[in-house]
Scaffold this active site. Structure first.
Site, mmCIF file in Angstrom:
data_model
loop_
_atom_site.group_PDB
_atom_site.id
_atom_site.type_symbol
_atom_site.label_atom_id
_atom_site.label_comp_id
_atom_site.label_asym_id
_atom_site.label_seq_id
_atom_site.Cartn_x
_atom_site.Cartn_y
_atom_site.Cartn_z
ATOM 1 N N ASP A 237 2.038 23.247 -19.947
ATOM 2 C CA ASP A 237 3.216 23.342 -20.809
ATOM 3 C C ASP A 237 4.384 23.693 -19.892
ATOM 4 O OD1 ASP A 237 5.233 23.922 -22.583
ATOM 5 O OD2 ASP A 237 4.282 25.704 -23.436
ATOM 6 N N LYS B 144 14.841 22.388 -17.451
ATOM 7 C CA LYS B 144 14.274 21.410 -18.386
ATOM 8 C C LYS B 144 15.358 20.765 -19.240
ATOM 9 C CE LYS B 144 10.677 21.100 -21.986
ATOM 10 N NZ LYS B 144 9.590 21.860 -22.641
ATOM 11 N N GLU C 187 4.705 18.321 -27.412
ATOM 12 C CA GLU C 187 4.336 19.728 -27.552
ATOM 13 C C GLU C 187 3.788 20.080 -28.941
ATOM 14 O OE1 GLU C 187 7.956 21.515 -26.273
ATOM 15 O OE2 GLU C 187 7.641 20.954 -24.176
ATOM 16 N N ASP D 227 8.508 24.180 -33.691
ATOM 17 C CA ASP D 227 8.475 24.561 -32.279
ATOM 18 C C ASP D 227 9.884 24.870 -31.776
ATOM 19 O OD1 ASP D 227 8.123 24.841 -29.576
ATOM 20 O OD2 ASP D 227 7.079 22.955 -29.269
#
Length: 597
Positions: A8, A70, A147, A169
């Site tokens: 992850d 990211k 994810e 999420d």
């Protein structure tokens, strides 16, 4: 065969897992921690620090410390360190290499294969950038998976009953919501939505801005330009946010924060949960629209959900949990660890791809069915975006459609590939263009050109065009900078919702004008070829019909047409088709036609 790890790669923290003894386990880093900060730093002597080491020196080396990279994946962002420019892929690769080393130390063997997760709303260039980062880190990326899907896979290990769940999420930098159906050996994504620029970083930023404003008012000092001071405030803001998840107050103490005219500035403040909620209310509310859209796209209501899973550290915020409960009427499940479940699910998928010994629902393999986040089209006559693949279509997918030429004796066509939800080509993102040459000479509408869209399990798109008569073919793989940015994706969906009604009329206007032009061409050709065999009355009716339709088209402007204008043209087309039917029959003209490129 070596182990395949699941990673992850998070905005704030990253986590790595592997399947051992039939279960996914979290691999601790060298400090014994189960997650690793996604932070990279360069010391002045050239040493690279990753994780906790990078965080510890961030205050005194803030300009050479990089976090939340990211958020820049798939963009042209660069960071210059000692005269060298580093891309998001390269910085991410440093984090991945650290996770790879931790996994090798834990397993006692070399690790080369990995499954890496990405936000569900990552576009193709961001997915490709993530794969590139893995390759730079020395990893063979066997699969890129979403994810929320990975979290659902981890949840499904102990919950094999067929059910529909929502995965909410909210991580450090991105927000995804997915509606997922879990069955026996199958995890299928029904719909996904989200915002690639909404996460814990934004909550931190609100606290930072609030504190810097207070310091400016109280001490008349702008600390936003003092990198070391600002870094200390950022760390205090993140800590306060975490404390307010389980406490009503957070005491912030920043002694010797900076200097003002040679005098040290000491700052103290108690931030309450109520004030924090006020500062971040709009951020929490922004998650509501993706939730509603995902449910609508999945074709279900919140009452049909069995569970709501909270994933990502930011879901620990009480106001976020209350928003989820309000939106769904369901108390969110806390059966899974929001920081670890994504990596665990990736490890399960890695074990499956490596034909490991793990079983789920009595099976040795699990089928994951993800979706494409945005619709894909090509541009056709009139600037229309003719859709081939709808958003939330299950992957992998391959779809073909026959098109034809718009002009007589056309030797080539340009294929303009579009991504977005708007009906007009100009309002969507052009993600690639290529030209098919060598089409056999023929009148307009005769050539048959097969256009095929092929998206693999990683979301990488290939488009091909083939002239079915000559067999000539051309194709393009959509990767790299041709893909949409996340900002453009979010804007595309917002625009689609805002201008839905207006777009509908514009599209109908262009389509009816195209249909009218074809009708006129056919009627004129039929009249010319059959004038010796039809009556004077028929000729007069056809000419009157042509003149009437031409008059309406002269007045029609696509951007200004109303529903009444469209109805009038449609009625005129119907009348002309009716009065020219006999002439078409005599002339041997087929009035059916295909869409044109």
């Amino acid at each position: 065969m070596g182990k395949t790890i699941g990673i992850d790669l998070g905005t704030t923290n990253s986590c790595v897992s592997v399947v051992e003894g039939g279960k996914p386990v979290i691999i601790p880093n060298e400090n014994g921690n189960r997650t690793t900060p996604s932070v990279v730093a360069f010391t002045k002597d050239g040493e690279r620090l990753v994780g906790e080491q990078a965080v510890r020196q961030a205050v005194i080396n803030s300009k050479r410390t990089i976090s939340s990279v990211k958020r820049f994946m798939g963009s042209d962002w660069k960071k210059e360190i000692d005269g060298k420019l580093y891309s998001p892929q390269e910085i991410s690769a440093m984090i991945l290499r650290k996770l790879k080393a931790d996994a090798e130390a834990y397993l006692g063997e070399e690790v080369t294969d990995a499954v890496i997760t990405v936000p569900a709303y990552f576009n193709d260039i961001q997915r490709q950038a993530t794969k590139d980062a893995g390759r730079i880190a020395g990893l063979n990326v066997k699969r890129i998976i979403n994810e929320p899907t990975s979290a659902a896979l981890a949840y499904g290990l102990d919950n094999g009953t067929p059910q529909k769940i929502m995965v909410y999420d909210l991580g450090g930098g991105t927000f995804d919501v997915s509606i997922i159906e879990i069955g026996e050996g199958v995890i299928e994504v029904l719909a996904t939505n989200g915002d690639n620029h909404l996460g814990g970083d934004d909550f931190d930023e609100r606290i930072v801005n609030y504190l810097t404003d207070m310091i400016k008012k109280e001490h008349h000092v702008d600390v936003s330009r003092d990198f070391a001071a600002l870094q200390r405030i950022k760390q205090a803001a993140e800590l306060a946010k975490k404390e307010l998840s389980y406490s009503e107050n957070s005491y912030i103490a920043l002694p010797y924060l900076t200097l003002s005219r040679g005098t040290p500035i000491n700052f103290e403040y108690t931030l309450t949960r109520a004030r924090f909620n006020e500062l971040t209310r709009d951020l929490v509310e922004k998650t509501a629209i993706p939730v509603k859209n995902a449910l609508a796209d999945a074709g279900i209501t919140a009452s049909e959900l069995s569970k709501v899973l909270l994933v990502g550290g930011s879901t620990r915020i009480p106001a976020v949990q209350e928003m989820v409960r309000t939106l769904t009427g369901i108390l969110p499940s806390k059966n899974i660890n929001p920081d670890e479940c994504v990596a665990q699910g990736a490890a399960v998928q890695g074990d499956t791809l490596s034909e490991g010994s793990m079983t789920l629902y009595g099976k040795n393999s699990i089928l994951l069915l993800d979706v494409t986040p945005l619709s894909l089209s090509i541009e056709t006559v009139g600037g229309v975006a003719t859709r081939l693949i709808e958003r939330n279509t299950t992957l992998p997918v391959r779809y073909s459609r026959i098109f034809t030429t718009a002009a007589p004796f056309q030797r080539s066509v340009e294929i303009n590939v579009l991504q977005g939800e708007r009906p007009m080509a100009r309002d969507n993102k052009s993600i690639g263009k290529f030209r098919l040459n060598g089409i056999k000479l023929a009148p307009a509408g005769v050539p048959q050109i097969e256009v095929t869209f092929d998206i693999d399990v990683n979301g990488i798109l290939k488009v091909s065009a083939k002239d079915l008569d000559t067999g000539r073919e051309q194709s393009i793989t959509i990767t790299g900078n041709e893909r949409m940015s996340d900002e453009e994706i979010q804007q595309a969906i917002r625009d689609a919702e805002k201008y839905a009604s207006q777009d509908g009329i514009r599209r109908q206007a262009l389509e009816i004008k195209t249909e009218a032009s074809k009708c006129l061409t056919i009627a004129k050709t039929a009249l010319d070829k059959s004038k010796k065999e039809i009556s004077k009355e028929e000729k007069k009716q056809i000419k009157t019909g042509i003149a009437n339709l031409e008059k309406l088209l002269m007045k029609a402007k696509p951007d200004k047409m109303t529903n009444d204008d469209i109805s009038a043209i449609r009625e005129a087309i119907g009348h002309l088709e009716l009065c020219s039917a006999n002439a078409c029959r005599i002339a041997g003209i087929d009035r059916e036609y295909k869409k044109e490129t």
